[in-house]
Design a protein around this motif. Structure first.
Motif, PDB file in Angstrom:
ATOM      1  N   ASP A  62     -34.527   5.030  -6.167  1.00  0.00           N
ATOM      2  CA  ASP A  62     -34.463   5.831  -7.385  1.00  0.00           C
ATOM      3  C   ASP A  62     -33.143   5.616  -8.113  1.00  0.00           C
ATOM      4  O   ASP A  62     -33.087   5.639  -9.340  1.00  0.00           O
ATOM      5  N   ALA A  63     -32.083   5.349  -7.370  1.00  0.00           N
ATOM      6  CA  ALA A  63     -30.758   5.158  -7.974  1.00  0.00           C
ATOM      7  C   ALA A  63     -30.591   3.752  -8.575  1.00  0.00           C
ATOM      8  O   ALA A  63     -29.693   3.530  -9.359  1.00  0.00           O
ATOM      9  N   MET A  64     -31.484   2.835  -8.227  1.00  0.00           N
ATOM     10  CA  MET A  64     -31.390   1.475  -8.756  1.00  0.00           C
ATOM     11  C   MET A  64     -32.071   1.434 -10.111  1.00  0.00           C
ATOM     12  O   MET A  64     -33.224   1.828 -10.257  1.00  0.00           O
ATOM     13  N   SER A  65     -31.366   0.940 -11.124  1.00  0.00           N
ATOM     14  CA  SER A  65     -31.888   1.021 -12.481  1.00  0.00           C
ATOM     15  C   SER A  65     -33.188   0.234 -12.667  1.00  0.00           C
ATOM     16  O   SER A  65     -34.072   0.651 -13.406  1.00  0.00           O
ATOM     17  N   GLU A  66     -33.360  -0.907 -12.022  1.00  0.00           N
ATOM     18  CA  GLU A  66     -34.583  -1.669 -12.246  1.00  0.00           C
ATOM     19  C   GLU A  66     -35.786  -1.029 -11.589  1.00  0.00           C
ATOM     20  O   GLU A  66     -36.916  -1.352 -11.908  1.00  0.00           O
ATOM     21  N   TYR A  67     -35.607  -0.093 -10.683  1.00  0.00           N
ATOM     22  CA  TYR A  67     -36.739   0.593 -10.065  1.00  0.00           C
ATOM     23  C   TYR A  67     -36.913   2.012 -10.610  1.00  0.00           C
ATOM     24  O   TYR A  67     -38.026   2.427 -10.846  1.00  0.00           O
ATOM     25  N   GLY A  68     -35.850   2.721 -10.824  1.00  0.00           N
ATOM     26  CA  GLY A  68     -35.964   4.133 -11.168  1.00  0.00           C
ATOM     27  C   GLY A  68     -36.061   4.430 -12.643  1.00  0.00           C
ATOM     28  O   GLY A  68     -36.494   5.513 -13.017  1.00  0.00           O
ATOM     29  N   ASP A  69     -35.644   3.515 -13.486  1.00  0.00           N
ATOM     30  CA  ASP A  69     -35.635   3.819 -14.921  1.00  0.00           C
ATOM     31  C   ASP A  69     -36.843   3.314 -15.644  1.00  0.00           C
ATOM     32  O   ASP A  69     -37.465   2.392 -15.380  1.00  0.00           O
TER      33      ASP A  69
END
Length: 69
Positions: A62-69
């Motif tokens: 969730d904290a990784m931008s390519e997965y969570g955003d």
């Protein structure tokens, strides 16, 4: 006595392009064997009940931008 007819195992052209790579693969292909049996059969989606993901891993993703955003 030295064997002057020994074949080199190195590719002929280390700086070659795609054609050189394809040629190397074509020369090696007869040495490769295919597996005797197919892999395991695919699991039908109806048999998949869910996936358990540890909370720590979910927070990391969730904290990784390519997965969570």
């Amino acid at each position: 006595m030295t064997n002057l007819k020994a074949r080199s195992t190195a590719p002929a052209d280390l700086e070659g392009g795609l054609a050189s790579l394809r040629g190397d693969c074509a020369r090696m292909a007869p040495r490769w064997t295919a597996p005797g049996h197919p892999g395991s059969p695919a699991v039908p989606p109806s048999r998949i009940n869910g996936v358990d993901v540890p909370a720590r891993s979910a927070r990391l993703l969730d904290a990784m931008s390519e997965y969570g955003d």
